[in-house]
Design a protein around this motif. Structure first.
Motif, PDB file in Angstrom:
ATOM      1  N   LYS A  67     -56.574  99.555  69.587  1.00 19.30           N
ATOM      2  CA  LYS A  67     -56.745  98.191  70.114  1.00 19.30           C
ATOM      3  C   LYS A  67     -55.566  97.302  69.724  1.00 19.30           C
ATOM      4  O   LYS A  67     -55.055  96.536  70.549  1.00 19.30           O
ATOM      5  N   GLU A  97     -66.609  92.946  87.977  1.00 17.51           N
ATOM      6  CA  GLU A  97     -66.227  92.546  86.625  1.00 17.51           C
ATOM      7  C   GLU A  97     -64.786  92.915  86.267  1.00 17.51           C
ATOM      8  O   GLU A  97     -64.265  92.479  85.242  1.00 17.51           O
ATOM      9  N   ASN A  99     -61.158  92.536  86.142  1.00 14.23           N
ATOM     10  CA  ASN A  99     -60.161  91.503  86.462  1.00 14.23           C
ATOM     11  C   ASN A  99     -59.031  91.385  85.449  1.00 14.23           C
ATOM     12  O   ASN A  99     -57.974  90.862  85.767  1.00 14.23           O
ATOM     13  N   SER A 100     -59.252  91.838  84.217  1.00 13.52           N
ATOM     14  CA  SER A 100     -58.206  91.650  83.209  1.00 13.52           C
ATOM     15  C   SER A 100     -58.319  92.686  82.099  1.00 13.52           C
ATOM     16  O   SER A 100     -59.356  93.321  81.927  1.00 13.52           O
ATOM     17  N   ALA A 101     -57.236  92.815  81.342  1.00  9.93           N
ATOM     18  CA  ALA A 101     -57.231  93.643  80.137  1.00  9.93           C
ATOM     19  C   ALA A 101     -57.408  92.713  78.951  1.00  9.93           C
ATOM     20  O   ALA A 101     -56.726  91.688  78.848  1.00  9.93           O
ATOM     21  N   LYS A 102     -58.332  93.065  78.071  1.00 10.61           N
ATOM     22  CA  LYS A 102     -58.627  92.257  76.884  1.00 10.61           C
ATOM     23  C   LYS A 102     -59.039  90.827  77.256  1.00 10.61           C
ATOM     24  O   LYS A 102     -58.856  89.888  76.472  1.00 10.61           O
ATOM     25  N   ASN A 103     -59.612  90.661  78.472  1.00  9.46           N
ATOM     26  CA  ASN A 103     -60.094  89.361  78.951  1.00  9.46           C
ATOM     27  C   ASN A 103     -59.016  88.281  78.939  1.00  9.46           C
ATOM     28  O   ASN A 103     -59.316  87.085  78.918  1.00  9.46           O
ATOM     29  N   LYS A 104     -57.752  88.690  78.975  1.00 11.34           N
ATOM     30  CA  LYS A 104     -56.666  87.717  78.857  1.00 11.34           C
ATOM     31  C   LYS A 104     -55.489  88.021  79.764  1.00 11.34           C
ATOM     32  O   LYS A 104     -54.807  87.113  80.237  1.00 11.34           O
ATOM     33  N   PRO A 106     -54.188  89.420  83.195  1.00 13.87           N
ATOM     34  CA  PRO A 106     -54.665  89.744  84.547  1.00 13.87           C
ATOM     35  C   PRO A 106     -54.164  91.105  85.032  1.00 13.87           C
ATOM     36  O   PRO A 106     -53.009  91.467  84.816  1.00 13.87           O
ATOM     37  N   LYS A 254     -60.187  99.651  77.183  1.00 10.14           N
ATOM     38  CA  LYS A 254     -61.514  99.318  77.684  1.00 10.14           C
ATOM     39  C   LYS A 254     -61.379  98.100  78.600  1.00 10.14           C
ATOM     40  O   LYS A 254     -60.758  97.100  78.242  1.00 10.14           O
ATOM     41  N   ILE A 255     -61.943  98.227  79.795  1.00  8.37           N
ATOM     42  CA  ILE A 255     -61.865  97.160  80.790  1.00  8.37           C
ATOM     43  C   ILE A 255     -63.275  96.823  81.247  1.00  8.37           C
ATOM     44  O   ILE A 255     -64.093  97.724  81.485  1.00  8.37           O
ATOM     45  N   ASN A 256     -63.566  95.544  81.374  1.00 13.09           N
ATOM     46  CA  ASN A 256     -64.884  95.125  81.855  1.00 13.09           C
ATOM     47  C   ASN A 256     -65.191  95.779  83.200  1.00 13.09           C
ATOM     48  O   ASN A 256     -64.334  95.813  84.086  1.00 13.09           O
TER      49      ASN A 256
END
Length: 281
Positions: A67, A97, A99-104, A106, A254-256
């Motif tokens: 990570k 769901e 849309n991004s890597a690590k929610n940050k 894009p 890991k991706i949403n």
């Protein structure tokens, strides 16, 4: 009668000035090497601790170690373009769901496995292909090449499965394995045959995916006219090389929306530049 004597030439001694220069050079060199060693040890301290730890400790630390590396690479390449690749092995994807890597960071593109060998079709290709378009990803399709199978049949298999349209990426040839019953030269002939057939069909030059060692050992010189998507997960590799079009820097992201691990990739350019790479009809 006096004997002729040969006078020995005087011994030339190195001047103290030269000795001092040589000593100074050695001191500077040793200082430079020591500084490099200390800097490298500090910079890669987490990796060194990880590799020197016991097997059980490595397993326990692996998730955090991976990570941290993923975040580090994403941050240091924030001005470039991120994407991912998937196949049937990622299972059912909830594209709402994704849309991004690590929610940050894009995700702008996705490259999807379409086929493998002379007769295999990826069981989730049709769904992934249509969903990628629906959710406005720049999409591409790749073929997993089996070195011991007929290259013409493999090219035709990919063509039967994939219809490319304006806005899609060029087709991708994935070569990772060495042949069992043929020479490397024969393998290269087969790869070129696949590339030529696919190029002729879609009217666009394919991209080649492979590992860095495979690229350096077998493909770099003979396939100079092609662009490359390179896989390298080595912790000590921190930046994309100039001659890599794409860099697959991890296979454990890991991706949403995706339950399984995913490969994450960096395109060596801006999103606008990626648009120029796509097919235009």
């Amino acid at each position: 009668m006096a004997k002729n004597t040969t006078r020995k030439p005087p011994i030339r001694r190195k001047s103290s000035k030269k000795k001092k220069s040589a000593l100074l050079f050695r001191i500077v060199l040793i200082t430079f090497l020591l500084f490099g060693f200390l800097y490298g040890s500090y910079h890669y301290r987490n990796a060194i601790r990880y590799y020197l730890s016991s097997k059980s400790d490595r397993i326990a630390k692996e998730d955090k170690f991976v990570k941290d590396r993923i975040i580090q690479i994403l941050k240091s390449h924030k001005d470039l373009t991120f994407g991912f690749d998937v196949s049937q092995f990622q299972g059912n994807i909830n594209w709402d769901e994704v849309n991004s890597a690590k929610n940050k960071f894009p995700l702008k593109f996705v490259i999807i496995r379409a086929s493998a060998g002379s007769d295999k079709r990826d069981s989730r290709f049709s769904e992934n292909w249509s969903q990628a378009k629906k959710y406005d990803f720049i999409r591409g399709a790749y073929h997993y090449y089996r070195p011991n199978e007929n290259s013409i049949q493999q090219a035709n298999n990919f063509i039967k499965v994939v219809s490319l349209h304006s806005g899609d990426l060029p087709p991708v040839l994935d070569i990772e394995k060495l042949p069992e019953n043929q020479s490397i030269d024969s393998l290269k002939v087969g790869l070129k045959r696949w590339l030529n057939i696919v190029d002729s069909h879609y009217k666009v030059r394919p991209i080649i995916y492979t590992g860095e060692k495979y690229y350096n050992d077998f493909l770099k010189e003979e396939f100079k006219g092609y662009t490359f998507w390179i896989a390298n997960y080595n912790f000590f590799v921190e930046n994309i090389n100039d001659d890599w079009l794409f860099w697959q820097f991890t296979q454990k992201a890991k991706i949403n929306g995706i339950d399984e691990y995913v490969d994450v990739n960096i395109y060596n350019g801006t999103p606008k530049m990626l648009q120029y790479l796509t097919i235009s009809n």
